[in-house]
Design a protein around this motif. Structure first.
Motif, PDB file in Angstrom:
ATOM      1  N   TYR A 175       0.829  -1.197   0.000  1.00  0.00           N
ATOM      2  CA  TYR A 175       0.000   0.000   0.000  1.00  0.00           C
ATOM      3  C   TYR A 175       0.867   1.252   0.000  1.00  0.00           C
ATOM      4  O   TYR A 175       1.523   1.569   0.994  1.00  0.00           O
ATOM      5  N   GLU A 176       0.866   1.934  -1.127  1.00  0.00           N
ATOM      6  CA  GLU A 176       1.672   3.143  -1.289  1.00  0.00           C
ATOM      7  C   GLU A 176       0.779   4.262  -1.803  1.00  0.00           C
ATOM      8  O   GLU A 176       0.045   4.095  -2.771  1.00  0.00           O
ATOM      9  N   PHE A 177       0.846   5.429  -1.161  1.00  0.00           N
ATOM     10  CA  PHE A 177       0.041   6.572  -1.550  1.00  0.00           C
ATOM     11  C   PHE A 177       0.935   7.792  -1.719  1.00  0.00           C
ATOM     12  O   PHE A 177       1.629   8.193  -0.779  1.00  0.00           O
ATOM     13  N   ASN A 178       0.926   8.359  -2.912  1.00  0.00           N
ATOM     14  CA  ASN A 178       1.570   9.647  -3.149  1.00  0.00           C
ATOM     15  C   ASN A 178       0.455  10.684  -3.153  1.00  0.00           C
ATOM     16  O   ASN A 178      -0.253  10.842  -4.148  1.00  0.00           O
ATOM     17  N   LEU A 179       0.268  11.356  -2.025  1.00  0.00           N
ATOM     18  CA  LEU A 179      -0.865  12.269  -1.883  1.00  0.00           C
ATOM     19  C   LEU A 179      -0.557  13.599  -2.563  1.00  0.00           C
ATOM     20  O   LEU A 179       0.417  14.263  -2.235  1.00  0.00           O
ATOM     21  N   ARG A 180      -1.411  13.965  -3.486  1.00  0.00           N
ATOM     22  CA  ARG A 180      -1.226  15.197  -4.248  1.00  0.00           C
ATOM     23  C   ARG A 180      -2.264  16.233  -3.847  1.00  0.00           C
ATOM     24  O   ARG A 180      -3.205  15.939  -3.118  1.00  0.00           O
ATOM     25  N   GLU A 181      -2.101  17.438  -4.343  1.00  0.00           N
ATOM     26  CA  GLU A 181      -3.046  18.500  -4.029  1.00  0.00           C
ATOM     27  C   GLU A 181      -4.413  18.198  -4.636  1.00  0.00           C
ATOM     28  O   GLU A 181      -4.548  17.345  -5.516  1.00  0.00           O
ATOM     29  N   PHE A 182      -5.443  18.899  -4.175  1.00  0.00           N
ATOM     30  CA  PHE A 182      -6.785  18.748  -4.715  1.00  0.00           C
ATOM     31  C   PHE A 182      -6.804  19.058  -6.209  1.00  0.00           C
ATOM     32  O   PHE A 182      -6.064  19.912  -6.689  1.00  0.00           O
ATOM     33  N   ASN A 183      -7.686  18.368  -6.933  1.00  0.00           N
ATOM     34  CA  ASN A 183      -7.968  18.792  -8.296  1.00  0.00           C
ATOM     35  C   ASN A 183      -9.056  19.870  -8.250  1.00  0.00           C
ATOM     36  O   ASN A 183      -9.497  20.302  -7.175  1.00  0.00           O
ATOM     37  N   LEU A 184      -9.514  20.311  -9.412  1.00  0.00           N
ATOM     38  CA  LEU A 184     -10.449  21.437  -9.458  1.00  0.00           C
ATOM     39  C   LEU A 184     -11.786  21.108  -8.810  1.00  0.00           C
ATOM     40  O   LEU A 184     -12.372  21.950  -8.107  1.00  0.00           O
ATOM     41  N   LEU A 185     -12.283  19.886  -9.006  1.00  0.00           N
ATOM     42  CA  LEU A 185     -13.577  19.520  -8.424  1.00  0.00           C
ATOM     43  C   LEU A 185     -13.499  19.418  -6.903  1.00  0.00           C
ATOM     44  O   LEU A 185     -14.426  19.814  -6.193  1.00  0.00           O
ATOM     45  N   GLU A 186     -12.397  18.883  -6.388  1.00  0.00           N
ATOM     46  CA  GLU A 186     -12.217  18.831  -4.937  1.00  0.00           C
ATOM     47  C   GLU A 186     -12.090  20.235  -4.357  1.00  0.00           C
ATOM     48  O   GLU A 186     -12.589  20.516  -3.268  1.00  0.00           O
ATOM     49  N   THR A 187     -11.447  21.112  -5.108  1.00  0.00           N
ATOM     50  CA  THR A 187     -11.347  22.509  -4.689  1.00  0.00           C
ATOM     51  C   THR A 187     -12.722  23.156  -4.648  1.00  0.00           C
ATOM     52  O   THR A 187     -13.044  23.936  -3.737  1.00  0.00           O
ATOM     53  N   GLU A 188     -13.566  22.833  -5.622  1.00  0.00           N
ATOM     54  CA  GLU A 188     -14.936  23.354  -5.631  1.00  0.00           C
ATOM     55  C   GLU A 188     -15.694  22.887  -4.398  1.00  0.00           C
ATOM     56  O   GLU A 188     -16.438  23.663  -3.770  1.00  0.00           O
ATOM     57  N   ASP A 189     -15.530  21.623  -4.005  1.00  0.00           N
ATOM     58  CA  ASP A 189     -16.166  21.113  -2.788  1.00  0.00           C
ATOM     59  C   ASP A 189     -15.648  21.843  -1.544  1.00  0.00           C
ATOM     60  O   ASP A 189     -16.405  22.114  -0.614  1.00  0.00           O
ATOM     61  N   PHE A 190     -14.364  22.136  -1.543  1.00  0.00           N
ATOM     62  CA  PHE A 190     -13.747  22.791  -0.384  1.00  0.00           C
ATOM     63  C   PHE A 190     -14.198  24.248  -0.263  1.00  0.00           C
ATOM     64  O   PHE A 190     -14.492  24.726   0.837  1.00  0.00           O
ATOM     65  N   LEU A 191     -14.257  24.942  -1.393  1.00  0.00           N
ATOM     66  CA  LEU A 191     -14.660  26.358  -1.400  1.00  0.00           C
ATOM     67  C   LEU A 191     -16.152  26.450  -1.664  1.00  0.00           C
ATOM     68  O   LEU A 191     -16.595  26.964  -2.694  1.00  0.00           O
ATOM     69  N   LYS A 192     -16.932  25.965  -0.753  1.00  0.00           N
ATOM     70  CA  LYS A 192     -18.381  25.862  -0.945  1.00  0.00           C
ATOM     71  C   LYS A 192     -18.996  27.230  -1.252  1.00  0.00           C
ATOM     72  O   LYS A 192     -18.633  28.241  -0.668  1.00  0.00           O
ATOM     73  N   ASN A 193     -19.952  27.214  -2.202  1.00  0.00           N
ATOM     74  CA  ASN A 193     -20.747  28.393  -2.541  1.00  0.00           C
ATOM     75  C   ASN A 193     -19.950  29.518  -3.199  1.00  0.00           C
ATOM     76  O   ASN A 193     -20.434  30.652  -3.290  1.00  0.00           O
ATOM     77  N   ARG A 194     -18.745  29.234  -3.656  1.00  0.00           N
ATOM     78  CA  ARG A 194     -17.997  30.225  -4.425  1.00  0.00           C
ATOM     79  C   ARG A 194     -18.322  30.059  -5.908  1.00  0.00           C
ATOM     80  O   ARG A 194     -18.635  28.963  -6.372  1.00  0.00           O
ATOM     81  N   SER A 195     -18.227  31.145  -6.649  1.00  0.00           N
ATOM     82  CA  SER A 195     -18.475  31.079  -8.088  1.00  0.00           C
ATOM     83  C   SER A 195     -17.328  30.347  -8.781  1.00  0.00           C
ATOM     84  O   SER A 195     -16.230  30.222  -8.237  1.00  0.00           O
ATOM     85  N   HIS A 196     -17.594  29.884  -9.996  1.00  0.00           N
ATOM     86  CA  HIS A 196     -16.548  29.217 -10.773  1.00  0.00           C
ATOM     87  C   HIS A 196     -15.350  30.136 -10.969  1.00  0.00           C
ATOM     88  O   HIS A 196     -14.198  29.692 -10.933  1.00  0.00           O
ATOM     89  N   ARG A 197     -15.602  31.426 -11.185  1.00  0.00           N
ATOM     90  CA  ARG A 197     -14.500  32.361 -11.399  1.00  0.00           C
ATOM     91  C   ARG A 197     -13.632  32.466 -10.145  1.00  0.00           C
ATOM     92  O   ARG A 197     -12.392  32.438 -10.226  1.00  0.00           O
TER      93      ARG A 197
END
Length: 484
Positions: A175-197
């Protein structure tokens, strides 16, 4: 024993694949070794704690700069707290085997997770810890089918060389995990209620690092948060650069030196780096470059039509925050420290320059997520090479010599992408710009040319009416979950 008590975080988002994998490991009824690595601030600890919060969790964290003896004393002090036995803190140990054997006695049955954090500091960047863990694993730890040991670090080269590729752990960890930063969709989930811009602005400026996104989400707008926490004295982003290179990247002076060199130019070849650093182009430099690449701070790229050994291979800073820091924070660091912008932090950010800079960041974004672009355009099932096109003479005075993103497709097509990130819609001048670039593009195979415009706000009717581009991709497609 009194293990850590971890509460479920209701705001935890993303990491769906990693969480599912860790939960599967946790329910496998087989002693397991998990290896995780990734840059600092990327959320390794939060992920592991949330994944294993229903298990008995013992976390032991390495501290930078301590001697081996001091590391021993520190982990024994932590063990004493878990066991509520002050005598353990006074017990002197001389080897990691002694520590692991003690741990094995406390965790011989039941659902335990032993979490060794910042392993590179615990191990002093040497292989002794892993070698001694192997002996105790074989003879004690593995006999508890509910035990998980997590080896976690923020130095990718150490984790790869001394842990993942360690002969001591051969066939002992799957079991090996190289944890990377969020992608755009995960960022959208994190920044709830923000506009796409706003979400795109945030991502292009500081990347998908959860800790960074938290700081740009504190005020009524991303821009206000960014300025407040960049340009006021003692602010988070004005101090973060120094923290990066006094933590997991501090064991070699060349980490910071390479970043400093690349900050002064858009890119550098390996030869230029060795000359500037006054070092040989050998294994030591390769290890440092690998660390910076695996951590997501830099990238290595070359013209799509040449192999990776070409002398045109370049290194460039790819981390969004570092790009932002060197462009907008470092030049006025003294003013920031003096509090010159404390009353009006937004005045420190020149919006025309920032808008142009976001355009370059958007180009890097599209190249990084080329698989998403290919999926939107409908040829993700076709083999391809992708990358930027540039000639030897490409420089700031000749920007027309670069095509932002090129796909060399196995179905006898070149997909050529023009990338724009603007405040409004793209006007018809883009067509003449693209035609100039197209005239410089070598198409010796006489492949079909597929012309694509990627932009955030769409195009004016004049562009649509001319029907020049075969496809136009906008932010709507980039935020569509089916394309990820």
């Amino acid at each position: 024993m009194h293990p850590l008590s971890i509460e479920k975080n209701p705001n935890f988002v993303g990491r769906i694949f990693e969480l599912a994998s860790l939960h599967t490991i946790g329910s496998s009824h087989e002693a397991s070794l998990v290896i995780m690595y990734g840059r600092r601030r990327v959320g390794k600890t939060e992920l592991l704690e949330q994944a294993f919060q229903d298990r008995n969790l013992l976390k032991f964290e390495g501290i930078e700069g301590l001697t081996e003896k001091a590391q021993f004393a520190n982990v024994m002090s932590q063990l004493a707290d878990y066991a509520e036995d002050k005598l353990l803190a006074k017990m002197a140990i001389d080897t990691w085997s002694e520590f692991f054997q003690l741990l094995a006695r406390y965790t011989h049955q039941g659902k335990w997770t032993i979490y060794l954090e910042e392993l590179q500091w615990l191990a002093h960047y040497e292989n002794t810890l892993v070698s001694e863990l192997k002996y105790v694993w074989d003879n004690q730890f593995r006999h508890n089918p509910e035990l998980i040991i997590v080896l976690c670090g923020s130095s990718p080269s150490f984790m790869l060389d001394q842990v993942v590729h360690s002969k001591a752990l051969y066939n002992r960890s799957e079991y090996e995990f190289n944890l990377r930063e969020f992608n755009l969709l995960e960022t959208e989930d994190f920044l709830k209620n923000r506009s796409h811009r706003e979400i795109l602005d945030a991502y292009l400026t500081v990347g998908g690092v959860p800790e960074y996104l938290k700081w740009v989400n504190k005020d009524s707008s991303v821009l206000l948060s960014l300025c407040k926490h960049s340009f006021t004295s003692g602010s988070f982003f004005s101090r973060e650069y120094g923290r990066i290179f006094t933590s997991s990247m501090s064991n070699n002076k060349h980490y910071k030196a390479i970043i400093d060199i690349l900050s002064q130019k858009r890119f550098a070849t390996r030869k230029e780096l060795t000359t500037a650093l006054k070092v040989a182009s050998g294994g030591s430099l390769s290890s440092v470059l690998l660390d910076l690449e695996k951590s997501g701070f830099i990238c290595k790229y070359h013209p799509f039509n040449l192999n990776e050994n070409t002398i045109l291979t370049r290194y460039a800073i790819t981390d969004n925050y570092l790009q932002y820091y060197f462009k907008f924070i470092k030049p006025i660091q003294t003013n920031i420290d003096n509090g010159d912008f404390n009353q009006n932090p937004k005045s420190a950010l020149k919006m025309d320059s920032y808008t142009r800079w976001l355009g370059f960041s958007f180009e890097r974004f599209c190249r990084k997520f080329h698989t998403v672009i290919a999926k939107i355009l409908g040829f993700s099932g076709v083999q391809y090479q992708s990358g930027v096109f540039f000639s030897r003479s490409t420089d700031d005075e000749n920007p027309g010599y670069q095509l932002d993103l090129v796909f060399n497709r196995a179905d006898n097509v070149y997909t050529l992408c023009e990338i724009k990130y603007l405040q409004g819609k793209v006007n018809a001048t883009v067509i003449n710009e693209f035609e100039k670039k197209l005239s410089l593009f070598p198409n010796k195979e006489n492949k079909t040319i597929h012309k694509v415009l990627i932009c955030n706000e769409g195009v004016e009717s004049a562009v649509t009416n001319r029907g020049y581009f075969d496809n136009v991709i906008t932010a709507l497609e980039l935020f569509d979950a089916k394309n990820w």
